[in-house]
Design a protein around this motif. Structure first.
Motif, mmCIF file in Angstrom:
data_model
loop_
_atom_site.group_PDB
_atom_site.id
_atom_site.type_symbol
_atom_site.label_atom_id
_atom_site.label_comp_id
_atom_site.label_asym_id
_atom_site.label_seq_id
_atom_site.Cartn_x
_atom_site.Cartn_y
_atom_site.Cartn_z
ATOM 1 N N VAL A 1 0.856 -1.182 0.000
ATOM 2 C CA VAL A 1 0.000 0.000 0.000
ATOM 3 C C VAL A 1 0.895 1.236 0.000
ATOM 4 O O VAL A 1 2.043 1.193 0.443
ATOM 5 N N PRO A 2 0.414 2.369 -0.533
ATOM 6 C CA PRO A 2 1.259 3.574 -0.593
ATOM 7 C C PRO A 2 1.826 3.980 0.759
ATOM 8 O O PRO A 2 2.958 4.462 0.844
ATOM 9 N N LEU A 3 1.035 3.787 1.819
ATOM 10 C CA LEU A 3 1.528 4.164 3.143
ATOM 11 C C LEU A 3 2.740 3.326 3.537
ATOM 12 O O LEU A 3 3.695 3.840 4.143
ATOM 13 N N GLN A 4 2.732 2.050 3.190
ATOM 14 C CA GLN A 4 3.867 1.186 3.491
ATOM 15 C C GLN A 4 5.113 1.649 2.745
ATOM 16 O O GLN A 4 6.221 1.649 3.294
ATOM 17 N N ARG A 5 4.955 2.059 1.510
ATOM 18 C CA ARG A 5 6.106 2.540 0.738
ATOM 19 C C ARG A 5 6.662 3.832 1.335
ATOM 20 O O ARG A 5 7.890 4.016 1.410
ATOM 21 N N ASP A 6 5.783 4.719 1.752
ATOM 22 C CA ASP A 6 6.269 5.958 2.361
ATOM 23 C C ASP A 6 6.972 5.672 3.679
ATOM 24 O O ASP A 6 8.001 6.300 3.988
ATOM 25 N N LEU A 7 6.447 4.733 4.454
ATOM 26 C CA LEU A 7 7.101 4.365 5.707
ATOM 27 C C LEU A 7 8.493 3.794 5.436
ATOM 28 O O LEU A 7 9.452 4.106 6.151
ATOM 29 N N ALA A 8 8.614 2.967 4.395
ATOM 30 C CA ALA A 8 9.924 2.412 4.059
ATOM 31 C C ALA A 8 10.900 3.520 3.662
ATOM 32 O O ALA A 8 12.083 3.488 4.036
ATOM 33 N N ARG A 9 10.409 4.522 2.930
ATOM 34 C CA ARG A 9 11.285 5.639 2.569
ATOM 35 C C ARG A 9 11.730 6.408 3.802
ATOM 36 O O ARG A 9 12.903 6.806 3.924
ATOM 37 N N GLU A 10 10.804 6.631 4.724
ATOM 38 C CA GLU A 10 11.156 7.345 5.956
ATOM 39 C C GLU A 10 12.156 6.546 6.788
ATOM 40 O O GLU A 10 13.075 7.113 7.388
ATOM 41 N N GLN A 11 11.980 5.255 6.829
ATOM 42 C CA GLN A 11 12.925 4.417 7.581
ATOM 43 C C GLN A 11 14.317 4.489 6.993
ATOM 44 O O GLN A 11 15.313 4.561 7.733
ATOM 45 N N ARG A 12 14.410 4.500 5.677
ATOM 46 C CA ARG A 12 15.731 4.607 5.051
ATOM 47 C C ARG A 12 16.315 6.007 5.251
ATOM 48 O O ARG A 12 17.519 6.154 5.507
ATOM 49 N N ARG A 13 15.481 7.035 5.154
ATOM 50 C CA ARG A 13 15.980 8.402 5.299
ATOM 51 C C ARG A 13 16.496 8.661 6.704
ATOM 52 O O ARG A 13 17.525 9.330 6.890
ATOM 53 N N LEU A 14 15.802 8.129 7.687
ATOM 54 C CA LEU A 14 16.183 8.356 9.084
ATOM 55 C C LEU A 14 17.114 7.272 9.618
ATOM 56 O O LEU A 14 17.464 7.309 10.808
ATOM 57 N N ARG A 15 17.470 6.327 8.758
ATOM 58 C CA ARG A 15 18.359 5.230 9.168
ATOM 59 C C ARG A 15 17.798 4.531 10.406
ATOM 60 O O ARG A 15 18.482 4.300 11.394
ATOM 61 N N LEU A 16 16.527 4.188 10.321
ATOM 62 C CA LEU A 16 15.824 3.529 11.418
ATOM 63 C C LEU A 16 15.351 2.174 10.896
ATOM 64 O O LEU A 16 14.244 2.038 10.389
ATOM 65 N N ARG A 17 16.193 1.192 11.028
ATOM 66 C CA ARG A 17 15.950 -0.122 10.438
ATOM 67 C C ARG A 17 15.066 -0.981 11.335
ATOM 68 O O ARG A 17 15.341 -1.099 12.529
ATOM 69 N N PRO A 18 14.007 -1.584 10.789
ATOM 70 C CA PRO A 18 13.199 -2.507 11.611
ATOM 71 C C PRO A 18 14.014 -3.720 12.032
ATOM 72 O O PRO A 18 14.743 -4.295 11.223
ATOM 73 N N GLU A 19 13.885 -4.101 13.290
ATOM 74 C CA GLU A 19 14.603 -5.254 13.823
ATOM 75 C C GLU A 19 13.661 -6.066 14.687
ATOM 76 O O GLU A 19 12.794 -5.519 15.376
ATOM 77 N N ALA A 20 13.854 -7.390 14.658
ATOM 78 C CA ALA A 20 13.019 -8.270 15.471
ATOM 79 C C ALA A 20 13.439 -8.266 16.927
ATOM 80 O O ALA A 20 12.619 -8.492 17.819
ATOM 81 N N LEU A 21 14.715 -7.993 17.194
ATOM 82 C CA LEU A 21 15.212 -7.979 18.565
ATOM 83 C C LEU A 21 14.897 -6.634 19.209
ATOM 84 O O LEU A 21 15.164 -5.582 18.640
ATOM 85 N N GLU A 22 14.317 -6.686 20.399
ATOM 86 C CA GLU A 22 13.972 -5.437 21.088
ATOM 87 C C GLU A 22 15.240 -4.673 21.467
ATOM 88 O O GLU A 22 16.198 -5.244 21.969
ATOM 89 N N ARG A 23 15.237 -3.383 21.226
ATOM 90 C CA ARG A 23 16.388 -2.547 21.561
ATOM 91 C C ARG A 23 15.895 -1.185 22.013
ATOM 92 O O ARG A 23 14.782 -0.761 21.683
ATOM 93 N N GLU A 24 16.750 -0.513 22.774
ATOM 94 C CA GLU A 24 16.444 0.830 23.250
ATOM 95 C C GLU A 24 17.107 1.849 22.337
ATOM 96 O O GLU A 24 18.233 1.662 21.880
ATOM 97 N N LEU A 25 16.394 2.931 22.089
ATOM 98 C CA LEU A 25 16.885 3.996 21.225
ATOM 99 C C LEU A 25 16.824 5.308 21.996
ATOM 100 O O LEU A 25 15.746 5.744 22.408
ATOM 101 N N GLU A 26 17.981 5.912 22.220
ATOM 102 C CA GLU A 26 18.079 7.199 22.897
ATOM 103 C C GLU A 26 18.087 8.304 21.839
ATOM 104 O O GLU A 26 18.893 8.279 20.909
ATOM 105 N N LEU A 27 17.208 9.275 22.006
ATOM 106 C CA LEU A 27 17.084 10.371 21.041
ATOM 107 C C LEU A 27 17.397 11.695 21.714
ATOM 108 O O LEU A 27 16.944 11.966 22.832
#
Length: 857
Positions: A440-466
């Motif tokens: 769906v278009p929303l999924q494609r936009d989310l994938a673009r945002e993930q690549r732009r922000l270097r926020l890769r989906p991972e199955a292992l839970e991790r903490e992210l400090e911002l």
């Protein structure tokens, strides 16, 4: 079965010579035209008995996967039919894409209702995936033949929810309205049953029990998973498994799975169509449970009758990433496996699987700073092999290797063993899907945002400090907040450990396959994450019923960076605030609104409109709170106390922020709130818990001196006040972390102590639960200190003379002569040691209230 009819003889050396048995597979594939069929072409037996190669498998079984590849290599069919939704046929070529990495799943969802969805997971060791890859490598067509997803999603799951089975009676894992198959129910494998009886049975459990094994998993490993590939007849395991399943189907019929009958009818129609197009060289890879039904003699008319009238729904299908953890049974997927990581290792390890596995375990433990040497690995291998030999197993299985790891590498502890199970036996492998996959278009936009922000989906839970002062981290924060607003909970906010500033955020990230469904659902709001979140916020603001919901939504809009949605939310907020007269609702709404004001500096958001609305809400609360606190019952009083606490914190923040209202200063706002608190503290119609809290807040702010607080407490704890009201006042005053007040202020502790010793026995029993709840919130160290102070009594070593001076009831030092003067009278009235008895009774009551001992203890 004669030798001429075996699969091995038919495919071993090219075209087979004509056999005496016309039904053999070899003759069906001999060169030249096939013999004409009889006049009755409509029956399965006479037309297709010689045709399809049925490869019955266990879903996600590495042994089955190896056997399927060996059988396909030997048979060289012209088409491969696979159990799965036929609508996914156009997606099969994507399996050859270099970016496609299992585990993955076929996702089917209703177009008009994306929450109604189903998954068909595939791992690298799934026989279906191996069959797909073999067909693509050989240039052979591959097709899915199971019941179409358009019917699967539309079927009434409540009236006939399918139950998965690892041996082949599998159905897709569902989410939303599609029920997930659970564990097998019904009779056990040893119960009596006849053909057609409505029972749910586990075929593997029945076969294992028949073979004398009490563990189906262990039996399957021994007979299939540990069987070497490429040895002997490649079709032998399928022949044996088909015979076993045929016997089970004769005994149990559909085994309580009426939906399987419909699915199998559709499979038979698909196999017939493939034979008409490709001839007899057709291979079918399906659950072993279905093989006898595909061999069954039925007419086309009968099969079509079973499919007539099935409900339909428009569906879309695509590939989505899957995880090993979601393949595990603990996740709720009925055709899952207990140990996907172990099965993946068995599939990849062509030789010496035990040695390679234990070496991998040693590497993991070393990463966790455990001392594991090569000698440990050698000893663990020997122990696992010895255990397998003692138990009569061909090779060590997961149970043997686990016991060897526990004994040799973990020193008998289950703590590091749990880590091995989580990281290796199950694992956190996350598959990947190529960008060319439909989405769906929303999924494609989310994938673009993930690549732009270097926020890769991972199955292992991790903490992210911002750090929100940085552009990339601020963008990540906005993306995660927008997804939460859309119901895609990829990240969950957590408490920051390093800093409490508003420029810090901590997230716990973990990508689950179900989030793909949530993204598809959210696609109805827009084609981009920003547009969808904006539309969702506006819709929720319009539909919100409670004022607190609107203020919370306004806070989310600021966190998510939705400037276009904020005006709509603020307009709704102003309208609701103007019409709502419930002080409780206003008090619930104010804290979230004031918290939002802090985001202007960090996130660069204009919060002027929020400040004006917040100031107006505060003014209305100041006016309406005292009357609203009159004549409240116990539950309502507790709720009002929480509102007072929330408003107090919100006013403190609001006073430090420009309100946007001319003539309204910070000090004036804070002063008016303190005036409201004084009114609450002195008004007798206000419940004791609220009056006590008001006094405590004034004392904490320095607006009330310790002497005045002691005076107000003394009035409340006087004999004229009912014990229940006095206990409620104490709860409001010292509850919620007020223990240090009693530790450091002797006057307050003395007042509470004196009041407790003066309460009658009947009243004390009634107020004790309330007091215990109050003091139970204190830290253990605070409670111990209070108990020690009460035990030592006035003027004891714990109370320095400098602190005791001027305290009512306390002298600088004990007056021994005055105390001795009353001893004769006390002995006469109370018996021996009256001083000890009296002291014990006094301290016992206070200790019971503080919670150091039980009642009467």
């Amino acid at each position: 079965m004669s030798d001429d009819s075996t699969w091995g003889r038919a495919y071993a050396h090219g075209p087979a010579e004509p056999a005496s048995d016309d039904s053999t597979w070899g003759k069906a594939h001999a060169p030249g035209p096939a013999e004409p069929a009889s006049d009755d072409d409509s029956t399965w037996g006479k037309v297709y008995a010689r045709g399809p190669l049925l490869l019955g498998v266990r879903h996600h079984g590495p042994g089955s996967a190896r056997a399927v590849r060996a059988a396909l290599e030997a048979a060289r069919p012209e088409v491969v039919l696979i159990e799965g939704p036929p609508e996914a046929d156009p997606l099969i070529p994507l399996a050859a894409d270099p970016e496609m990495r299992p585990p993955v799943a076929l996702l089917a969802h209703a177009v008009d209702e994306p929450g109604r969805s189903a998954f068909w997971p595939l791992a690298e060791f799934s026989p279906e995936w191996v069959a797909i890859r073999w067909a693509l490598e050989q240039g052979v067509p591959a097709r899915f033949v199971d019941l179409p997803a358009t019917h699967t999603l539309a079927w009434d799951t409540e009236s006939d929810a399918p139950q998965g089975t690892d041996a082949g009676g599998d159905t897709p894992a569902g989410t939303g309205d599609q029920d997930e198959p659970g564990a097998e129910e019904g009779s056990g494998p040893g119960e009596e049953a006849g053909p057609g009886r409505d029972l749910r049975v586990d075929p593997l459990a029945v076969l294992a029990e028949t073979a004398g094994h009490d563990d189906p998993e262990r039996w399957w490993e021994d007979v299939v998973e540990h069987r070497g590939s490429g040895l002997g007849d490649p079709f032998a395991p399928f022949t044996a498994l088909e015979e076993a399943m045929t016997a089970l189907r004769e005994r149990y019929g559909a085994a309580g799975r009426p939906r399987d009958l419909v699915r199998e009818a559709h499979m038979r129609l698909k196999v017939r169509a493939a034979r008409k197009e490709f001839g007899d060289a057709v291979a079918v890879v399906c659950g072993a449970w279905h093989v006898p039904a595909l061999r069954e003699r039925t007419t086309v008319t009968a099969d079509r009758a079973l499919l007539k009238g099935l409900p339909k729904v428009r569906t879309d299908l695509t590939w989505v990433p899957w995880t090993h953890r979601r393949l595990a049974r603990a996740s709720g997927y009925g055709a899952g496996i207990d140990s996907p990581g172990w099965y993946g290792h068995l599939f990849r390890a062509r030789d010496r699987p035990v040695e390679r596995w234990l070496t991998k375990v040693a590497g993991l433990l070393r990463e966790e700073d455990r001392v594991v040497s090569s000698a440990h690995v050698i000893e663990a291998v020997r122990l696992a092999e010895t255990l397998a030999a003692m138990r009569g197993r061909p090779l060590p299985g997961l149970s043997e290797t686990t016991e060897a790891v526990r004994a040799v590498m973990c020193d008998g502890s289950d703590v590091p063993l749990a880590l091995v199970h989580d990281r290796l036996v199950v694992g956190d492998v996350l598959g990947e899907v190529p960008q060319a996959a439909p989405a769906v278009p929303l999924q494609r936009d989310l994938a673009r945002e993930q690549r732009r922000l270097r926020l890769r989906p991972e199955a292992l839970e991790r903490e992210l400090e911002l750090d929100l002062r940085g552009g990339t981290d601020a963008g990540r924060s906005r993306l995660l907040h927008r997804l939460r607003l859309l119901g895609v909970d990829w990240g969950e906010p957590a408490r920051s450990r390093g800093s409490t500033g508003t420029f810090r955020e901590t997230w716990r990230l973990r990508w689950e396959p179900e989030l793909s469904v949530r993204v598809a659902e959210a696609g109805v709001w827009g084609t981009t994450v920003l547009a969808a979140a904006t539309a969702r916020a506006e819709a929720e603001a319009t539909a919100a019923r409670a004022l607190a919901d609107v203020t919370t939504l306004a806070e989310h809009c600021l966190l998510a960076g939705l400037p276009d949605a904020l005006p709509v939310v603020m307009r709704v907020l102003a309208d609701r605030a103007a019409l709502d007269t419930d002080v409780g609702h206003l008090a619930q709404a104010l804290p979230a609104l004031v918290r939002s004001l802090r985001y202007g500096d960090v996130r660069g958001t204009d919060t002027g409109a929020l400040a004006g609305v917040a100031a107006g809400l505060a003014e209305r609360i100041f006016v309406g709170l005292p009357p609203a606190c009159a004549a409240l019952d116990t539950d309502a009083a507790e709720e009002m106390r929480s509102h007072v606490d929330a408003v107090h914190g919100a006013v403190g923040l609001l006073a430090e922020t420009p309100t946007g209202t001319p003539g309204t200063g910070h000090a004036d706002l804070r002063a008016r709130w303190r005036s409201v608190l004084r009114t609450l503290a002195l008004r007798d119609t206000v419940p004791g818990v609220v009056r006590g809290r008001a006094v405590r807040l004034l004392l904490d702010d320095g607006e009330l001196g310790p002497g005045e607080a002691a005076r107000l407490m003394g009035l409340v704890l006087s004999p004229g006040t009912p014990p229940a009201d006095a206990a409620a006042w104490i709860e409001g005053f010292v509850g919620g972390g007020g223990g240090m007040l009693l530790v450091h202020d002797d006057r307050l502790l003395t007042l509470v102590d004196s009041w407790l010793t003066g309460v009658s026995a009947e009243a004390f029993t009634d107020v004790l639960p309330l007091l215990r709840r109050t003091f139970s919130a204190y830290e253990p160290a605070v409670r111990r200190t209070l108990g020690e102070l009460v035990r030592r009594g006035p003027g004891g070593p714990a109370v320095p003379a400098s602190r005791a001076v001027g305290t009512p009831g306390f002298a600088a030092e004990p007056d021994a002569e005055r105390a001795d003067a009353v001893l004769p009278v006390l002995r006469l009235l109370l018996g021996p040691d009256p001083e000890e008895a009296a002291e014990h009774g006094r301290t016992q009551r206070t200790a019971e209230a503080v919670g150091l001992v039980g009642v009467g203890g």
